[in-house]
Design a protein around this motif. Structure first.
Motif, PDB file in Angstrom:
ATOM      1  N   ASP A  21       0.845  -1.186   0.000  1.00  0.00           N
ATOM      2  CA  ASP A  21       0.000   0.000   0.000  1.00  0.00           C
ATOM      3  C   ASP A  21       0.888   1.247   0.000  1.00  0.00           C
ATOM      4  N   LYS A  22       0.274   2.416  -0.013  1.00  0.00           N
ATOM      5  CA  LYS A  22       1.044   3.662  -0.088  1.00  0.00           C
ATOM      6  C   LYS A  22       1.915   3.878   1.137  1.00  0.00           C
ATOM      7  N   ARG A  23       1.493   3.358   2.275  1.00  0.00           N
ATOM      8  CA  ARG A  23       2.267   3.535   3.513  1.00  0.00           C
ATOM      9  C   ARG A  23       3.349   2.477   3.673  1.00  0.00           C
ATOM     10  N   HIS A  24       3.377   1.477   2.767  1.00  0.00           N
ATOM     11  CA  HIS A  24       4.299   0.345   2.892  1.00  0.00           C
ATOM     12  C   HIS A  24       4.152  -0.295   4.271  1.00  0.00           C
ATOM     13  N   THR A  25       2.913  -0.580   4.607  1.00  0.00           N
ATOM     14  CA  THR A  25       2.574  -1.110   5.920  1.00  0.00           C
ATOM     15  C   THR A  25       3.246  -2.456   6.177  1.00  0.00           C
ATOM     16  N   ARG A  26       3.643  -2.654   7.415  1.00  0.00           N
ATOM     17  CA  ARG A  26       4.134  -3.947   7.872  1.00  0.00           C
ATOM     18  C   ARG A  26       3.234  -4.452   8.992  1.00  0.00           C
ATOM     19  N   LEU A  27       2.903  -5.732   8.923  1.00  0.00           N
ATOM     20  CA  LEU A  27       2.123  -6.383   9.975  1.00  0.00           C
ATOM     21  C   LEU A  27       3.042  -7.344  10.718  1.00  0.00           C
TER      22      LEU A  27
END
Length: 264
Positions: free
Chosen positions: A235-241
Motif C-alpha cells: 500500500d502507499k504507507r508500505h505497511t508492515r504487519l
C-alpha cells in the motif's frame, strides 16, 4: 501527571521563555502577532523534539499558538469553541492517557492479512482500539464464518463503528477499555496503536492469550521481541504487519491449555 504531558508543558514553557528572551533584544518588535505565534510554535516543536516527544506532539506544538491567534482574531462566537472541544474530546477521548491516536486500517491491509491467514471454519478475532470499525467491518465481510469483535473507548468512533457494522451478524462492537478486557477467548488479536503501549500489550497477551494464538500489530513492533513473521503490505504507507505467536514457553496462565487452542 503522565510524562508526555509534562514534556508538552516543558516544551511550551521553554519556547515562551526563549521567545521572551529574544523579544527583549528588540528583534521581534516589527513582527505581527501571527508571526510571533508561528515562531512560538516552531520553538515549542523544537524543544519537544529535543525531549523526544512523539511525532504528533511536535505537530500539536507547531499548530497550537497559531491556532489560538487565528481563532482569537476571527471573532467567532463562543459556542464554536465549546462545540469544537466536544467534537475533539469525542474522537480523542483517552489519547492523552493512552498515547494512542486514531489510526485507520486501510482495505489493502485487511485484504492482505486475511489472505495470509488460514481459512478455518471458526476463528475469534479482536481488534483492540477499533476506531471507526474499518478493520472489523472489512474482515467480517471477507471471513463471514469468523466472529469479529471491536473494542473502542472514544464515543464518536465507537458510534460510527456501530452504525457501519449494523446488520453484520458476525460483528460485535463494544465500548470498553481494552486493557480491562480478557484476551483469553480470542484466536487472533489485532492492534493498530502506537509505539508507546506495545510492550505492555505483549505482556498482557502473554498473561491472557492461549498458546498457539496470534497477536498482529500494524506498523508498530514489540520492543525486543522477534515476530514469527512480518507481512509486507503493498500500500502507499508500505505497511508492515508484525505477527507474534504466543507459545507454551512464553505464554502465561493459559499456556497449559495449548492443546485446546486453535492454530492460526
Amino acid at each position: 501527571m503522565p510524562a508526555h504531558l509534562v514534556k508538552a508543558l516543558l516544551a511550551q514553557a521553554a519556547a515562551f521563555l526563549a521567545l521572551y528572551s529574544i523579544g527583549q533584544s528588540g528583534l521581534l518588535a516589527a513582527l505581527p502577532l501571527i508571526a510571533l505565534a508561528a515562531l512560538q510554535g516552531v520553538l515549542a516543536a523544537a524543544f519537544a523534539t529535543l525531549l523526544r516527544s512523539a511525532r504528533w506532539w511536535v505537530l500539536i506544538h507547531l499548530a497550537f499558538c497559531p491556532a489560538l491567534v487565528i481563532a482569537r482574531t476571527a471573532g467567532l462566537p463562543g459556542w464554536i469553541y465549546g462545540l469544537a472541544f466536544a467534537g475533539l474530546a469525542g474522537v480523542y477521548w483517552s489519547t492523552f492517557r493512552t498515547q494512542v491516536p486514531l489510526f485507520l486500517s486501510n482495505h489493502v491491509t485487511v485484504h492482505r492479512l486475511a489472505a495470509s491467514l488460514p481459512v478455518r471454519a471458526s476463528q475469534r478475532v479482536l481488534d483492540v482500539g477499533s476506531g471507526t470499525g474499518s478493520f472489523v467491518r472489512r474482515l467480517a465481510r471477507l471471513r463471514p464464518q469468523w466472529q469479529i469483535r471491536g473494542i473502542e473507548t472514544a464515543p464518536v468512533p465507537y458510534l460510527v463503528s456501530s452504525l457501519r457494522t449494523r446488520g453484520q451478524a458476525n460483528v460485535r462492537m463494544q465500548r470498553e477499555d481494552f486493557w480491562q478486557h480478557d484476551l483469553s477467548g480470542y484466536d487472533i488479536v489485532y492492534a493498530f496503536l502506537s509505539p508507546v503501549p506495545m510492550r505492555m500489550l505483549w505482556r498482557k497477551a502473554l498473561r491472557e492469550m492461549r498458546a498457539g494464538t496470534l497477536l498482529v500489530s500494524n506498523t508498530f513492533e514489540v520492543p525486543g521481541v522477534e515476530p514469527e513473521r512480518i507481512i509486507q503490505v503493498d500500500d502507499k504507507r508500505h505497511t508492515r504487519l508484525y505477527c507474534y505467536r504466543v507459545t507454551p514457553r512464553t505464554g502465561g496462565r493459559h499456556a497449559d491449555t495449548a492443546q485446546k487452542s486453535t492454530s492460526v
